[in-house]
Design an enzyme around this catalytic site. Structure first.
Site, PDB file in Angstrom:
ATOM      1  N   ARG A 171       0.843  -1.196   0.000  1.00 10.19           N
ATOM      2  CA  ARG A 171       0.000   0.000   0.000  1.00 10.19           C
ATOM      3  C   ARG A 171       0.882   1.251   0.000  1.00 10.19           C
ATOM      4  O   ARG A 171       0.624   2.206  -0.716  1.00 10.19           O
ATOM      5  CB  ARG A 171      -0.937  -0.007   1.213  1.00 10.19           C
ATOM      6  CG  ARG A 171      -1.582   1.331   1.545  1.00 10.19           C
ATOM      7  CD  ARG A 171      -2.533   1.833   0.503  1.00 10.19           C
ATOM      8  NE  ARG A 171      -3.706   0.987   0.434  1.00 10.19           N
ATOM      9  CZ  ARG A 171      -4.540   0.950  -0.591  1.00 10.19           C
ATOM     10  NH1 ARG A 171      -4.341   1.737  -1.632  1.00 10.19           N
ATOM     11  NH2 ARG A 171      -5.565   0.158  -0.601  1.00 10.19           N
TER      12      ARG A 171
ATOM     13  N   ILE B 195      -0.881   6.821   8.506  1.00 10.76           N
ATOM     14  CA  ILE B 195      -1.908   5.821   8.805  1.00 10.76           C
ATOM     15  C   ILE B 195      -1.670   4.586   7.925  1.00 10.76           C
ATOM     16  O   ILE B 195      -2.353   4.388   6.913  1.00 10.76           O
ATOM     17  CB  ILE B 195      -3.322   6.406   8.598  1.00 10.76           C
ATOM     18  CG1 ILE B 195      -3.510   7.649   9.466  1.00 10.76           C
ATOM     19  CG2 ILE B 195      -4.381   5.372   8.946  1.00 10.76           C
ATOM     20  CD1 ILE B 195      -4.885   8.280   9.379  1.00 10.76           C
ATOM     21  N   PRO B 196      -0.670   3.762   8.303  1.00 10.13           N
ATOM     22  CA  PRO B 196      -0.376   2.563   7.512  1.00 10.13           C
ATOM     23  C   PRO B 196      -1.547   1.574   7.551  1.00 10.13           C
ATOM     24  O   PRO B 196      -2.157   1.358   8.593  1.00 10.13           O
ATOM     25  CB  PRO B 196       0.847   1.962   8.200  1.00 10.13           C
ATOM     26  CG  PRO B 196       1.405   3.042   9.057  1.00 10.13           C
ATOM     27  CD  PRO B 196       0.252   3.915   9.429  1.00 10.13           C
ATOM     28  N   HIS B 197      -1.836   0.997   6.393  1.00  9.78           N
ATOM     29  CA  HIS B 197      -2.881  -0.013   6.292  1.00  9.78           C
ATOM     30  C   HIS B 197      -2.613  -0.853   5.052  1.00  9.78           C
ATOM     31  O   HIS B 197      -1.761  -0.508   4.239  1.00  9.78           O
ATOM     32  CB  HIS B 197      -4.274   0.623   6.244  1.00  9.78           C
ATOM     33  CG  HIS B 197      -4.451   1.633   5.161  1.00  9.78           C
ATOM     34  ND1 HIS B 197      -3.901   2.900   5.210  1.00  9.78           N
ATOM     35  CD2 HIS B 197      -5.114   1.565   3.981  1.00  9.78           C
ATOM     36  CE1 HIS B 197      -4.219   3.561   4.115  1.00  9.78           C
ATOM     37  NE2 HIS B 197      -4.948   2.776   3.353  1.00  9.78           N
ATOM     38  N   GLY B 198      -3.338  -1.939   4.918  1.00  9.69           N
ATOM     39  CA  GLY B 198      -3.120  -2.849   3.806  1.00  9.69           C
ATOM     40  C   GLY B 198      -3.849  -2.429   2.544  1.00  9.69           C
ATOM     41  O   GLY B 198      -4.527  -1.397   2.496  1.00  9.69           O
TER      42      GLY B 198
END
Length: 151
Positions: free
Chosen positions: A50, A64-67
């Protein structure tokens, strides 16, 4: 998901961390989501994927790390994790002090992002979160603001 209190618990808050770079910070975020039982292991590389497609830096020293969309299949439950890096992490030339990792199934990521944006745009909240020295303070800041949003 009714509010942030439903998806943020004390075991998902980490303060006073260090990261060599943004990749290290993202890996630490993924490890916390894995440790609290929110995701399966394949979600972690998708967080890096991502980041290569679009930066998760949102401003105010926050990322805001996310997949990826496809990685939602590896989300066991919707949750967020808060990781604080007091010395900062270079995020493509930006200084990040706070990472809020997201694991959300279905369309819940949109609700989470909206709630987090509202919290982080409240004057002083981001600064208080970046400077927090204990877990209860982080929980109070996020839960309190969220209750105000819901009211």
């Amino acid at each position: 998901m009714g509010n942030l209190a439903d998806v943020l618990t004390a075991d998902a808050v980490r303060l006073g961390l260090r990261a060599a770079d943004k990749h290290d910070a993202i890996s630490q975020c993924g490890q916390v989501l894995l440790a609290i039982g929110a995701v399966e292991a394949p979600y972690l590389p998708a967080m890096h994927e991502r980041e290569t497609s679009i930066s998760t830096y949102i401003g105010e020293q926050v990322a805001i790390p996310h997949g990826t969309d496809a990685s939602r299949a590896h989300v066991l439950r919707t949750a967020i994790a808060v990781l604080q890096f007091p010395d900062g992490v270079d995020w493509n030339g930006n200084d990040v002090r706070l990472c809020i990792a997201i694991a959300a199934d279905g369309d819940q990521h949109v609700k989470l992002l909206s709630a987090l944006a509202t919290v982080l745009l409240t004057p002083g909240k981001g600064e208080q979160l970046r400077g927090a020295t204990d877990v209860p303070t982080v929980l109070t800041l996020l839960h309190q603001t969220d209750e105000e949003i819901s009211a």
